[in-house]
Design an enzyme around this catalytic site. Structure first.
Site, PDB file in Angstrom:
ATOM      1  N   GLY A 155       0.830  -1.194   0.000  1.00  0.00           N
ATOM      2  CA  GLY A 155       0.000   0.000   0.000  1.00  0.00           C
ATOM      3  C   GLY A 155       0.866   1.245   0.000  1.00  0.00           C
ATOM      4  O   GLY A 155       2.031   1.214  -0.392  1.00  0.00           O
ATOM      5  N   ILE A 157       2.351   2.853   2.336  1.00  0.00           N
ATOM      6  CA  ILE A 157       3.578   2.751   3.131  1.00  0.00           C
ATOM      7  C   ILE A 157       4.542   1.763   2.480  1.00  0.00           C
ATOM      8  O   ILE A 157       5.722   2.059   2.284  1.00  0.00           O
ATOM      9  CB  ILE A 157       3.266   2.347   4.578  1.00  0.00           C
ATOM     10  CG1 ILE A 157       2.475   3.462   5.269  1.00  0.00           C
ATOM     11  CG2 ILE A 157       4.543   2.049   5.356  1.00  0.00           C
ATOM     12  CD1 ILE A 157       2.010   3.120   6.661  1.00  0.00           C
ATOM     13  N   SER A 176       0.414  -9.868  -0.997  1.00  0.00           N
ATOM     14  CA  SER A 176      -0.785  -9.737  -0.181  1.00  0.00           C
ATOM     15  C   SER A 176      -1.899 -10.451  -0.924  1.00  0.00           C
ATOM     16  O   SER A 176      -1.739 -10.809  -2.104  1.00  0.00           O
ATOM     17  CB  SER A 176      -1.150  -8.274   0.089  1.00  0.00           C
ATOM     18  OG  SER A 176      -1.569  -7.640  -1.101  1.00  0.00           O
ATOM     19  N   THR A 236       5.962  -2.727  11.857  1.00  0.00           N
ATOM     20  CA  THR A 236       5.514  -1.400  12.296  1.00  0.00           C
ATOM     21  C   THR A 236       4.027  -1.233  12.029  1.00  0.00           C
ATOM     22  O   THR A 236       3.508  -0.116  12.070  1.00  0.00           O
ATOM     23  CB  THR A 236       6.291  -0.294  11.560  1.00  0.00           C
ATOM     24  OG1 THR A 236       6.114  -0.459  10.140  1.00  0.00           O
ATOM     25  CG2 THR A 236       7.772  -0.355  11.887  1.00  0.00           C
ATOM     26  N   ARG A 238       0.727  -3.813  12.902  1.00  0.00           N
ATOM     27  CA  ARG A 238      -0.044  -4.200  14.078  1.00  0.00           C
ATOM     28  C   ARG A 238       0.502  -5.526  14.597  1.00  0.00           C
ATOM     29  O   ARG A 238       0.773  -6.442  13.822  1.00  0.00           O
ATOM     30  CB  ARG A 238      -1.532  -4.350  13.742  1.00  0.00           C
ATOM     31  CG  ARG A 238      -2.248  -3.027  13.479  1.00  0.00           C
ATOM     32  CD  ARG A 238      -2.315  -2.160  14.727  1.00  0.00           C
ATOM     33  NE  ARG A 238      -3.007  -0.891  14.492  1.00  0.00           N
ATOM     34  CZ  ARG A 238      -2.414   0.230  14.148  1.00  0.00           C
ATOM     35  NH1 ARG A 238      -1.091   0.242  13.970  1.00  0.00           N
ATOM     36  NH2 ARG A 238      -3.109   1.342  13.993  1.00  0.00           N
ATOM     37  N   GLU A 267      -0.182  -2.368  24.996  1.00  0.00           N
ATOM     38  CA  GLU A 267       0.579  -1.123  24.982  1.00  0.00           C
ATOM     39  C   GLU A 267       0.007  -0.160  26.020  1.00  0.00           C
ATOM     40  O   GLU A 267      -1.219  -0.032  26.118  1.00  0.00           O
ATOM     41  CB  GLU A 267       0.532  -0.486  23.591  1.00  0.00           C
ATOM     42  CG  GLU A 267       1.195  -1.320  22.513  1.00  0.00           C
ATOM     43  CD  GLU A 267       1.199  -0.667  21.144  1.00  0.00           C
ATOM     44  OE1 GLU A 267       0.737   0.490  21.034  1.00  0.00           O
ATOM     45  OE2 GLU A 267       1.664  -1.296  20.181  1.00  0.00           O
ATOM     46  N   HIS A 286       5.916   2.108  19.836  1.00  0.00           N
ATOM     47  CA  HIS A 286       4.886   2.506  18.881  1.00  0.00           C
ATOM     48  C   HIS A 286       5.083   3.954  18.432  1.00  0.00           C
ATOM     49  O   HIS A 286       4.211   4.814  18.587  1.00  0.00           O
ATOM     50  CB  HIS A 286       3.488   2.316  19.468  1.00  0.00           C
ATOM     51  CG  HIS A 286       2.444   2.095  18.406  1.00  0.00           C
ATOM     52  ND1 HIS A 286       1.295   1.375  18.612  1.00  0.00           N
ATOM     53  CD2 HIS A 286       2.387   2.498  17.106  1.00  0.00           C
ATOM     54  CE1 HIS A 286       0.573   1.343  17.498  1.00  0.00           C
ATOM     55  NE2 HIS A 286       1.228   2.027  16.568  1.00  0.00           N
TER      56      HIS A 286
END
Length: 319
Positions: A155, A157, A176, A236, A238, A267, A286
């Protein structure tokens, strides 16, 4: 009496200094909480008088049960235009408008490469040795030129991560569920024949997928066992996309060489958690979207969202 606006999880205590919140006075009074509140009863006690709440991405989930306990809440603003931890149906049922903000993708791309380079060149080990008068050069870094980067997700990123890899002289493949060879080729990337093929052939595997029912647990013990013993895994995106006990086992047993992790199932990460101390893990708290540009956009547009809501014309609505 002014409406109460509460900003949650302002870890760095910067929210009120990065936007013109004073423009909301005297109609709205704003304050920020810097400590994360995980206990729902404590959270409700803090929020019970707030008509407006501003949340940072997915740090504090807003479930149906939480909405039901906050009868005064009328507006929830989240950074970004997608927040899987907010129950939008419950928001509607409880008469709460949910609005988002813009969000740039550059910061997580940069952090992805910080983790890759930090692991490949053993920066933490070497910096620690230098600071504490330890050995002068104790590791041999891994060069990236000529190596293969495997991207799970291509995508906005993943595309930018691929571009930087190509500048380093790396080969790049991606996979993917819906990725086509044509779309991959548009970005100079080879479509891997399968997820398994990508894992087997990559020197660095980086996760850039949205968490969904299709991607939850996408990498488990069988998949991690396919990776090269000298390969690195970067996440980076999930934490739940990678089975955490399986990842912990792979790192503890040397099944893979190391991991760069910015996301965790709980977290903030609890004290003493193994991911805090494993020598082959480079972990960050995060920080993917934590940058000056993103924060300025988040809070500036949060103020805009509140102003528009008060004027009776909400913008960037998610609900």
């Amino acid at each position: 009496m002014p409406m109460q606006c509460l900003i949650l999880d302002d870890y760095q205590n910067v929210a009120l200094s990065l936007a013109g919140w004073q423009a909301l006075a005297p109609q709205v009074e704003c304050r920020a909480l810097t400590e994360h509140i995980s206990d729902e009863d404590h959270l409700v006690a803090q929020l019970q008088d707030a008509e407006i709440v501003v949340i940072m991405r997915e740090r504090t989930p807003f479930s149906a049960a939480l909405f039901a306990r906050l009868p005064k809440l009328r507006l929830l603003v989240t950074s970004g235009m997608r927040n899987a931890s907010v129950d939008l149906a419950a928001a509607r049922e409880n008469g709460v408008t949910v609005c988002g903000t813009g969000s740039g993708s550059t910061a997580p791309v940069e952090l992805t490469w910080a983790l890759i380079l930090g692991l490949a060149r053993h920066l933490v080990t070497e910096n620690s040795a230098l600071r504490h008068n330890g050995p002068w050069q104790s590791t041999v870094g891994t060069g990236l030129s000529g190596k293969r980067l495997g991207l799970l997700g291509l995508g906005k990123i993943g595309q930018k991560v691929a571009l930087i890899a190509q500048a380093f002289g790396m080969e790049v493949s991606a996979w993917s569920q819906n990725l086509t060879a044509e779309r991959a080729a548009e970005h100079g990337v080879e479509l891997a024949a399968s997820k398994e093929a990508l894992l087997k052939t990559s020197d660095v595997v980086s996760v850039h997928l949205v968490l969904s029912e299709r991607t939850r647990g996408l990498l488990g013990a069988p998949e991690l066992a396919l990776m090269k013993p000298d390969a690195l895994l970067i996440n980076t995106s999930r934490a739940a996309i990678v089975d955490q006990p399986a990842l912990l086992h792979a790192l503890q047993t040397g099944q893979i060489a190391g991991a760069g992790l910015d996301v965790f199932e709980t977290e903030p990460l609890p004290p003493g958690d193994p991911f805090r101390v494993l020598p082959n893990v480079l972990a960050t708290p995060h920080l993917g979207y934590v940058s000056d540009g993103n924060y300025q956009a988040y809070f500036r547009e949060a103020v805009e969202d509140i102003q528009a809501f008060l004027a009776g014309n909400p913008v960037r609505t998610l609900s």
